[in-house]
Scaffold this motif. Structure first.
Motif, PDB file in Angstrom:
ATOM      1  N   SER A  89       3.530   6.160  11.259  1.00 44.87           N
ATOM      2  CA  SER A  89       2.918   6.078   9.925  1.00 44.87           C
ATOM      3  C   SER A  89       1.719   5.115   9.986  1.00 44.87           C
ATOM      4  O   SER A  89       0.932   5.174  10.920  1.00 44.87           O
ATOM      5  N   ASN A  90       1.620   4.191   9.026  1.00 42.75           N
ATOM      6  CA  ASN A  90       0.469   3.276   9.020  1.00 42.75           C
ATOM      7  C   ASN A  90       0.747   1.982   9.791  1.00 42.75           C
ATOM      8  O   ASN A  90       0.011   1.005   9.658  1.00 42.75           O
ATOM      9  N   GLY A  91       1.834   1.973  10.548  1.00 42.78           N
ATOM     10  CA  GLY A  91       2.050   0.857  11.470  1.00 42.78           C
ATOM     11  C   GLY A  91       2.864  -0.302  10.926  1.00 42.78           C
ATOM     12  O   GLY A  91       2.875  -1.387  11.525  1.00 42.78           O
ATOM     13  N   TYR A  92       3.570  -0.079   9.814  1.00 44.24           N
ATOM     14  CA  TYR A  92       4.331  -1.198   9.228  1.00 44.24           C
ATOM     15  C   TYR A  92       5.475  -1.637  10.147  1.00 44.24           C
ATOM     16  O   TYR A  92       5.541  -2.803  10.551  1.00 44.24           O
ATOM     17  N   TYR A 133       0.841  -1.203   0.000  1.00 44.72           N
ATOM     18  CA  TYR A 133       0.000   0.000   0.000  1.00 44.72           C
ATOM     19  C   TYR A 133       0.877   1.255   0.000  1.00 44.72           C
ATOM     20  O   TYR A 133       0.647   2.194  -0.768  1.00 44.72           O
ATOM     21  N   GLY A 134       1.886   1.254   0.847  1.00 40.68           N
ATOM     22  CA  GLY A 134       2.787   2.407   0.925  1.00 40.68           C
ATOM     23  C   GLY A 134       3.550   2.614  -0.372  1.00 40.68           C
ATOM     24  O   GLY A 134       3.749   3.751  -0.826  1.00 40.68           O
ATOM     25  N   GLN A 135       3.978   1.519  -0.975  1.00 43.67           N
ATOM     26  CA  GLN A 135       4.721   1.624  -2.233  1.00 43.67           C
ATOM     27  C   GLN A 135       3.829   2.172  -3.345  1.00 43.67           C
ATOM     28  O   GLN A 135       4.261   2.961  -4.175  1.00 43.67           O
ATOM     29  N   MET A 164       3.848   6.939   2.968  1.00 44.92           N
ATOM     30  CA  MET A 164       3.879   6.166   4.217  1.00 44.92           C
ATOM     31  C   MET A 164       5.306   6.071   4.771  1.00 44.92           C
ATOM     32  O   MET A 164       5.499   5.853   5.951  1.00 44.92           O
ATOM     33  N   TRP A 165       6.295   6.164   3.882  1.00 47.42           N
ATOM     34  CA  TRP A 165       7.709   6.162   4.243  1.00 47.42           C
ATOM     35  C   TRP A 165       8.069   5.004   5.166  1.00 47.42           C
ATOM     36  O   TRP A 165       8.791   5.171   6.171  1.00 47.42           O
TER      37      TRP A 165
END
Ligand SMILES: C[S@@+](CC[C@H](N)C(=O)[O-])C[C@H]1O[C@@H](n2cnc3c(N)ncnc32)[C@H](O)[C@@H]1O
Length: 189
Positions: free
Chosen positions: A52-55, A16-18, A23-24
Motif C-alpha cells: 500500500s502506501n508503506g505504513y 491519510y489512509g483514514q 490504503m487498508w
C-alpha cells in the motif's frame, strides 16, 4: 521506540489512509507489535506482501534500521508504489527497502533471499499461494504473520486449515485490526 519525527510521519500516513480510504493500513497497534517483534527476534530480512502506501513497511523498517536489516515488499499498484517510495524517502529509510512492483503471485516466486519474518497482507484469495512460497524462503524459526483473518474469515478459511494441517507450524491469533494469525516455523521443517 520510534523517534518523534518518524512517529509524526507514521501518524500522518495513517491519517491519510483514514481520511481518503483505500490504503487498508494495519492498525497502529499492529505496527507497534511488528516493531517490537522484529527487534525481539533481531530480524535482518523481512518480506512484506502488500505494501500500500508503506505504513506497515515504515513501522517494520524502523525496527530493521536498529539491527542493520533490510525489507523486501511486493505491490502491484503503481500509484501505491509511488506513495510508499515517497513516504520511505521522507523517513530516510528508502535505501533499506526493495519495493518490487508487479503481481505478488508471480514476483514472490522470483525471490532469492532468506527471510526472518514475513507479513502477508495482499489479496486474501492468494494467501495459500503466498504461504506456500513464503515457507520456501524463510529460515528455520522464522515468524509469519497474515492479516485480516477475522475480517475476511470466509476468504481465508482454506488458508487457516492449511496452517492447522502443518505440524511444523505453531500458530496463535492476534487481536489487532482485522485480526491476524501469527505462525512460528519450527526448526526442522
Ligand atoms: C491491505 S493493503 C496493504 C496494507 C499495508 N500492508 C499497510 O498496512 O500499510 C493490500 C495491498 O495489496 C495490494 N495487492 C493486492 N493484490 C495484490 C497482488 N496480487 N500483488 C501485489 N499486490 C497486491 C493492494 O494493491 C494493496 O495495496
Amino acid at each position: 521506540m520510534v523517534e518523534p519525527d518518524r512517529m509524526s510521519l507514521l501518524d500522518e500516513i495513517y491519517a491519510y489512509g483514514q481520511e481518503h480510504g483505500g490504503m487498508w493500513n494495519v492498525s497502529p497497534d499492529a505496527g507497534r507489535f511488528f516493531h517490537l517483534m522484529l527487534q525481539a527476534i533481531v530480524a535482518k530480512r523481512v518480506l512484506e506482501i502488500g505494501t500500500s502506501n508503506g505504513y506497515s513497511t515504515l513501522w517494520m523498517v524502523d525496527a530493521l534500521e536498529k539491527s542493520g536489516g533490510w525489507l523486501t515488499t511486493l505491490e502491484q499498484d503503481p500509484n501505491k508504489v509511488r506513495m510508499a517510495t515517497e513516504n520511505l524517502e521522507r523517513a530516510g529509510l528508502k535505501e533499506r527497502v526493495d519495493i518490487i512492483e508487479g503481481d505478488a503471485r508471480t514476483t514472490i516466486q522470483d525471490l532469492d533471499k532468506r527471510f526472518d519474518f514475513v507479513f502477508i497482507d495482499a489479496d486474501k484469495e492468494s494467501y495459500q499461494h503466498y504461504l506456500t512460497h513464503a515457507l520456501k524462503r524463510v529460515r528455520p524459526g522464522a515468524i509469519i504473520v497474515a492479516d485480516n483473518v477475522d475480517s475476511h474469515a470466509d476468504e481465508v478459511a482454506d488458508f487457516l486449515a492449511m496452517i492447522e494441517r502443518d505440524p511444523w507450524l505453531e500458530d496463535v491469533r492476534l487481536p489487532y485490526g482485522g485480526g491476524q494469525v501469527m505462525m512460528y516455523v519450527r526448526p526442522g521443517r
